[in-house]
Design a protein around this motif. Structure first.
Motif, PDB file in Angstrom:
ATOM      1  N   TYR A 250      -6.169 -10.253  -5.016  1.00 49.96           N
ATOM      2  CA  TYR A 250      -6.742  -9.190  -4.172  1.00 49.96           C
ATOM      3  C   TYR A 250      -7.853  -8.470  -4.941  1.00 49.96           C
ATOM      4  N   LEU A 251      -7.629  -8.285  -6.239  1.00 53.34           N
ATOM      5  CA  LEU A 251      -8.657  -7.647  -7.076  1.00 53.34           C
ATOM      6  C   LEU A 251      -9.917  -8.501  -7.118  1.00 53.34           C
TER       7      LEU A 251
ATOM      8  N   LEU B   1      -9.952   0.742  -7.176  1.00 51.97           N
ATOM      9  CA  LEU B   1      -8.825  -0.194  -7.089  1.00 51.97           C
ATOM     10  C   LEU B   1      -8.407  -0.654  -8.489  1.00 51.97           C
ATOM     11  N   GLU B   2      -9.388  -1.014  -9.292  1.00 49.70           N
ATOM     12  CA  GLU B   2      -9.082  -1.491 -10.643  1.00 49.70           C
ATOM     13  C   GLU B   2      -8.428  -0.389 -11.479  1.00 49.70           C
TER      14      GLU B   2
ATOM     15  N   ARG C  28     -10.923 -10.569  -4.850  1.00 56.55           N
ATOM     16  CA  ARG C  28     -11.609 -10.485  -3.543  1.00 56.55           C
ATOM     17  C   ARG C  28     -12.350  -9.164  -3.397  1.00 56.55           C
ATOM     18  N   ASN C  29     -11.947  -8.160  -4.190  1.00 59.00           N
ATOM     19  CA  ASN C  29     -12.581  -6.837  -4.114  1.00 59.00           C
ATOM     20  C   ASN C  29     -13.238  -6.479  -5.449  1.00 59.00           C
ATOM     21  N   ARG C  30     -13.779  -7.491  -6.085  1.00 64.54           N
ATOM     22  CA  ARG C  30     -14.366  -7.313  -7.415  1.00 64.54           C
ATOM     23  C   ARG C  30     -15.409  -6.190  -7.388  1.00 64.54           C
TER      24      ARG C  30
ATOM     25  N   ASP D   9     -14.635  -3.002  -7.192  1.00 65.92           N
ATOM     26  CA  ASP D   9     -14.014  -1.794  -6.637  1.00 65.92           C
ATOM     27  C   ASP D   9     -13.311  -1.068  -7.784  1.00 65.92           C
TER      28      ASP D   9
ATOM     29  N   THR E 102       0.827  -1.211   0.000  1.00 58.97           N
ATOM     30  CA  THR E 102       0.000   0.000   0.000  1.00 58.97           C
ATOM     31  C   THR E 102       0.859   1.257   0.000  1.00 58.97           C
TER      32      THR E 102
END
Ligand code: SF4
Length: 216
Positions: A182-183, A192-193, A185-187, A189, A152
């Motif tokens: 990780y992407l 983030l993408e 798991r955070n589909r 977002d 991060t």
């Protein structure tokens, strides 16, 4: 009599990159240097264009990668391919591989010791490939290739990675971004993408000698 493996060996400047890659795969293909050898089906190398100037480096093979012998073929790899397409990175623009060659049990992160033992494999791949830039996927790749920890903090920044190969220090431009798992798991977002798409573009630009992202 000349040894044919040396004629095509990774030390021979006349051997093609492809021949040298084949030799590395042969040398490490039956590797038992660490305990991960006991649970794997096969050592997984890379896919894509070994002649390109961008190496994308992830953590370790998962179940599907272990089964097929190719990196990033599972669901997180499919999602990453989609983001690469959005970023304008074509499949022939990069070579993608992992820090670790064998699947850790239950997909746990590889230990520091396993990374150290397997490091000669990634060093040989990068030493022969000689990319201009690396895109590091996730904290394990960031730590292994730069010594920095905390994805991060370093995500999206221009970094440097060095390896010692055949007595020479080789330095690459590097960009760290979030790992595709990780992407997944955070589909959904989008923020983030978008960061990952930007990081792919930055690394691609660095591989071509630019240090900016078009549109920034
Ligand atoms: S993880 Fe690397 S060092 Fe360990 S057995 Fe597989 S190829 Fe060899």
């Amino acid at each position: 009599m000349a040894n044919s493996s040396l004629l095509g060996g990774e030390n021979n400047p006349m051997a093609s990159k492809q021949k040298k890659l084949e030799l590395i795969e042969k040398t490490w293909g039956d590797c038992e240097r660490c305990d991960l050898a006991t649970g794997r089906k096969q050592v997984v190398f890379g896919k894509g264009n070994f002649e390109s100037k961008l190496a994308i480096i992830g953590e370790a093979p998962g179940a599907q990668e272990d089964e097929e012998g190719k990196p990033f073929v599972g669901s997180s790899g499919v999602r990453f391919d989609e983001l690469c397409e959005e970023a304008g990175l074509e499949p022939w623009d990069s070579y993608i591989c992992n820090v670790i060659g064998c699947r850790p049990p239950n997909n746990r992160p590889p230990s520091d010791e396993e990374i150290e033992v397997c490091f000669g494999r990634i060093t040989s791949l990068l030493g022969v490939m000689k990319p201009k830039a690396l895109l590091l996927l996730g904290g394990t790749a960031l730590r292994a290739m730069t010594g920095l920890s905390k994805i991060t903090t370093y995500q999206g920044k221009e970094l440097q990675a060095s390896i010692t190969w055949q007595g020479q220090v080789l330095t690459f431009a590097a960009v760290a971004t979030f790992h595709p798992s990780y992407l997944l798991r955070n589909r959904g977002d989008k923020e983030l993408e978008n960061k990952v798409i930007r990081d792919i573009r930055l690394a691609h630009g660095l591989s071509k000698g630019s240090s900016w992202v078009e549109g920034d």
